[in-house]
Design a protein around this motif. Structure first.
Motif, PDB file in Angstrom:
ATOM      1  N   ASP B 172     -16.988  34.139 -35.948  1.00  0.00           N
ATOM      2  CA  ASP B 172     -16.783  35.451 -35.362  1.00  0.00           C
ATOM      3  C   ASP B 172     -16.913  36.282 -36.187  1.00  0.00           C
ATOM      4  O   ASP B 172     -16.242  36.487 -37.436  1.00  0.00           O
ATOM      5  N   ARG B 173     -17.558  37.663 -35.976  1.00  0.00           N
ATOM      6  CA  ARG B 173     -17.613  38.857 -36.704  1.00  0.00           C
ATOM      7  C   ARG B 173     -16.065  39.127 -37.078  1.00  0.00           C
ATOM      8  O   ARG B 173     -15.827  39.796 -38.090  1.00  0.00           O
ATOM      9  N   GLY B 174     -14.988  38.939 -36.427  1.00  0.00           N
ATOM     10  CA  GLY B 174     -13.962  39.583 -36.585  1.00  0.00           C
ATOM     11  C   GLY B 174     -13.249  38.606 -37.650  1.00  0.00           C
ATOM     12  O   GLY B 174     -12.450  39.470 -38.231  1.00  0.00           O
ATOM     13  N   GLN B 175     -13.637  37.718 -38.304  1.00  0.00           N
ATOM     14  CA  GLN B 175     -13.370  36.926 -39.438  1.00  0.00           C
ATOM     15  C   GLN B 175     -13.522  37.729 -40.654  1.00  0.00           C
ATOM     16  O   GLN B 175     -12.723  38.003 -41.518  1.00  0.00           O
ATOM     17  N   GLU B 177     -14.029  40.885 -40.613  1.00  0.00           N
ATOM     18  CA  GLU B 177     -13.264  42.181 -40.525  1.00  0.00           C
ATOM     19  C   GLU B 177     -11.742  41.957 -40.824  1.00  0.00           C
ATOM     20  O   GLU B 177     -11.215  42.922 -41.592  1.00  0.00           O
ATOM     21  N   ALA B 178     -11.347  40.881 -40.580  1.00  0.00           N
ATOM     22  CA  ALA B 178      -9.967  40.693 -40.649  1.00  0.00           C
ATOM     23  C   ALA B 178      -9.752  40.369 -42.360  1.00  0.00           C
ATOM     24  O   ALA B 178      -8.753  40.923 -42.871  1.00  0.00           O
ATOM     25  N   ALA B 179     -10.760  39.691 -42.911  1.00  0.00           N
ATOM     26  CA  ALA B 179     -10.800  39.559 -44.245  1.00  0.00           C
ATOM     27  C   ALA B 179     -10.694  40.835 -45.134  1.00  0.00           C
ATOM     28  O   ALA B 179     -10.117  41.058 -46.023  1.00  0.00           O
ATOM     29  N   GLN B 180     -11.572  41.744 -44.486  1.00  0.00           N
ATOM     30  CA  GLN B 180     -11.886  43.163 -45.318  1.00  0.00           C
ATOM     31  C   GLN B 180     -10.441  44.044 -44.892  1.00  0.00           C
ATOM     32  O   GLN B 180     -10.094  44.570 -46.008  1.00  0.00           O
ATOM     33  N   SER B 181      -9.682  43.486 -43.908  1.00  0.00           N
ATOM     34  CA  SER B 181      -8.654  44.324 -43.633  1.00  0.00           C
ATOM     35  C   SER B 181      -7.447  43.956 -44.605  1.00  0.00           C
ATOM     36  O   SER B 181      -6.464  44.760 -44.626  1.00  0.00           O
ATOM     37  N   ILE B 193     -13.678  32.993 -46.608  1.00  0.00           N
ATOM     38  CA  ILE B 193     -13.395  32.901 -45.186  1.00  0.00           C
ATOM     39  C   ILE B 193     -14.450  32.486 -44.420  1.00  0.00           C
ATOM     40  O   ILE B 193     -14.358  31.538 -43.632  1.00  0.00           O
TER      41      ILE B 193
END
Lengths: 253, 293
Positions: B172-175, B177-181, B193
């Motif tokens: 999932d793309r959200g992974q 983004e969450a790692a970047q956040s 990740i």
């Protein structure tokens, strides 16, 4: 009071579509700003630009008086390297609609990943802090569980704890309860209320109007990529004067 | 209609098909098997040669050669494939183009042809050097081992790149983004990740390709690399027991592939952490925090 976050004349395009139009906004330390508005109005895009998951095409965003994503060179803004941007992101926590916990890591590892691997703080100290944070969101006993063993509400509370573990200056919530079953919304909102009371600077994109009224210092209404109106919860929700805001409020309540 | 009216249909018995069809099918299969085994038993195969050579030193050397080449070529292929897959998904157009070109070229040329090209590199570049430094004669460097490793590893990289890319796309793309956040750079997020989660999708086809590679190493016999097929050939040129020795080679391939299949199932289990069975425990735990609401 000196604003912790400034967004000045921010523009964002996706191809030819303009997602943000001249958006300006100041957020003070400890302030809770709720952003409401119809879907597609640019609320989430604004948060994603502030957290630098999207780059902006015009205007400027500063966090603690440091320009986000760019370095100033005379009259021009030069994009920063990926590593510099990553370092800046540490000050801005993000809670996602769909939690985005790391499924291959335990709850405790989810919380320790950033502090230990990115911030290079001592593991023992991070562990103690992570355990304390889990206790704060009411999930101390879930430290060794994996995300798929948790309910949606529990996962979102872990995600909030994960963001807090980075000791962010400001915490962004992108529709944090929209993916939850109705009976699980309350537990997440109550964690957010406690955070707001503790003095955390927060920006919350949400459809929970009751939450905005109770917790927000300021409510911002966005539509069509622009900020249409802003004011206290009383001005915006209880007695809205702007007809578009009034329409929206009466539709969602 | 009538039945329903006059009897208690709840007490009817459900007939089960008898075991006869199953028994008949088994008998036919056993007969066919027996026929084939008998044919091989009575054929001009001197089975004691198979037993004699199975563990003979030259054959074991060949087995070792096959295993070493499989491991090295797959290692090279996986490293190259991962790098190329990440390049292929880069935001830098030059890197994307280079990755697409690599995949296009090395997937397009037969592996045997690539081996021969590497092995005969000395014909076009008699000496190799790093911008004029450390010159060496190509024939000294391009041993059968090196030529086979480059030929097999580089073409494997082209296939693996696509496998790794599909694995990355499955996360999932959200992974990311969450790692970047939480302050990770894109590269670190990818390595710590995204890729570990992609492994769940990547491992089964890589296992499949590793098994393919075991057998593909037999191509290296053409350029005198000493793997099973080559050593078996050396023996049967001397003693003319062709079929017996080919059976020896076949047994070894089966043994290696079986061992790999078992290893693969353990590796898959390792990378499925956080998925699968444990999810079943979620439901009973879920409502324990409603009081917070």
């Amino acid at each position: 009071m000196q604003p912790i976050l400034r967004a000045l004349h921010v523009e964002k395009y996706f191809g030819a579509f303009q997602a943000l139009k001249d958006v300006s906004l100041l957020v003070s330390r400890g302030e809770v700003v709720c952003i409401i508005g119809p879907s597609g109005s640019g609320k989430s895009t604004l948060l994603r630009c502030i957290s630098q998951l999207e780059s902006i095409d015009g205007g400027v965003i500063t966090v603690e008086d440091e320009i986000a994503g760019f370095r100033r060179d005379g009259d021009t803004l030069v994009p920063l390297s990926d590593a510099r941007i990553a370092a800046q992101r540490q000050r801005v926590g993000m809670v996602f609609q769909r939690f985005n916990l790391f499924p291959h890591r335990s709850v405790l590892q989810n919380l320790m990943e950033g502090p230990v691997r990115v911030q290079k703080r001592p593991a023992g100290e991070c562990r103690a802090e992570a355990v304390a944070l889990l206790d704060r969101v009411g999930l101390a006993e879930k430290a060794s569980a994996y995300p798929n063993e948790l309910s949606g509400g529990q996962q979102q509370r872990v995600a909030i704890a994960r963001a807090l573990a980075m000791r962010p200056k400001i915490l962004l919530f992108d529709e944090p309860t929209s993916a939850l079953d109705p009976e699980l919304v309350g537990e997440v909102l109550s964690v957010m209320k406690e955070l707001a009371r503790s003095g955390m600077t927060m920006m919350v994109v949400t459809h929970e109007i009751a939450f905005c009224r109770e917790v927000a210092d300021r409510v911002i209404f966005m539509d069509g990529g622009a900020i249409i109106a802003a004011g206290t919860p009383d001005e915006m929700i209880v007695r809205p004067t702007n007809p578009r805001v009034a329409n929206f409020i009466s539709a969602v309540l | 209609m009538q039945d329903i009216a006059e009897t208690d249909i709840g007490k009817l018995r459900i007939a089960r098909p008898g075991p006869y069809r199953q028994i008949l099918a088994s008998l036919l299969l056993l007969a066919a098997l027996a026929y084939i085994i008998r044919a091989f038993w009575l054929g001009a195969i001197e089975w004691h040669y198979v037993a004699d050579y199975l563990f003979s030193p030259p054959i074991l050397r060949g087995v070792r050669g096959t295993i070493i080449m499989t491991i090295c070529a797959m290692a090279l292929g996986v490293v190259l494939g991962t790098v190329v897959a990440i390049m292929r998904m880069s935001s830098v157009a030059t890197l994307r183009t280079a990755a697409i070109f690599y995949i296009w070229l090395f997937r397009g040329i037969p592996a045997l042809l690539q081996l021969l090209l590497w092995f005969n590199l000395a014909l076009i570049f008699p000496t190799l050097s790093l911008f004029g430094l450390f010159p060496v004669k190509t024939v000294d460097v391009m041993t059968p081992f090196v030529a086979a490793l480059l030929g097999l590893g580089i073409q494997q990289g082209a296939y693996t790149a696509e496998v790794v890319r599909s694995g990355i796309l499955s996360v999932d793309r959200g992974q990311m983004e969450a790692a970047q956040s939480i302050g990770m750079t894109k590269l670190r997020a990818m390595l710590t990740i995204v890729l570990p989660q992609a492994m769940r999708v990547i491992v089964p086809p890589i296992g499949n390709e590793t098994i393919g590679m075991v057998k593909l190493t037999s191509l290296a016999s053409v350029i005198q690399y000493s793997e099973v097929l080559r050593t078996v050939g050396d023996v049967y040129y001397a003693n003319s027991r062709v079929i017996e020795l080919l059976i020896v080679a076949g047994i070894w391939y089966i043994v290696i592939v079986t061992a790999l299949s078992i290893a693969q199932s353990y590796i898959e289990k390792y990378f499925s952490k956080g998925w699968g069975r444990t999810a079943l425990k979620a439901a009973p735990n879920a409502p324990d925090t409603l009081e917070a609401a």
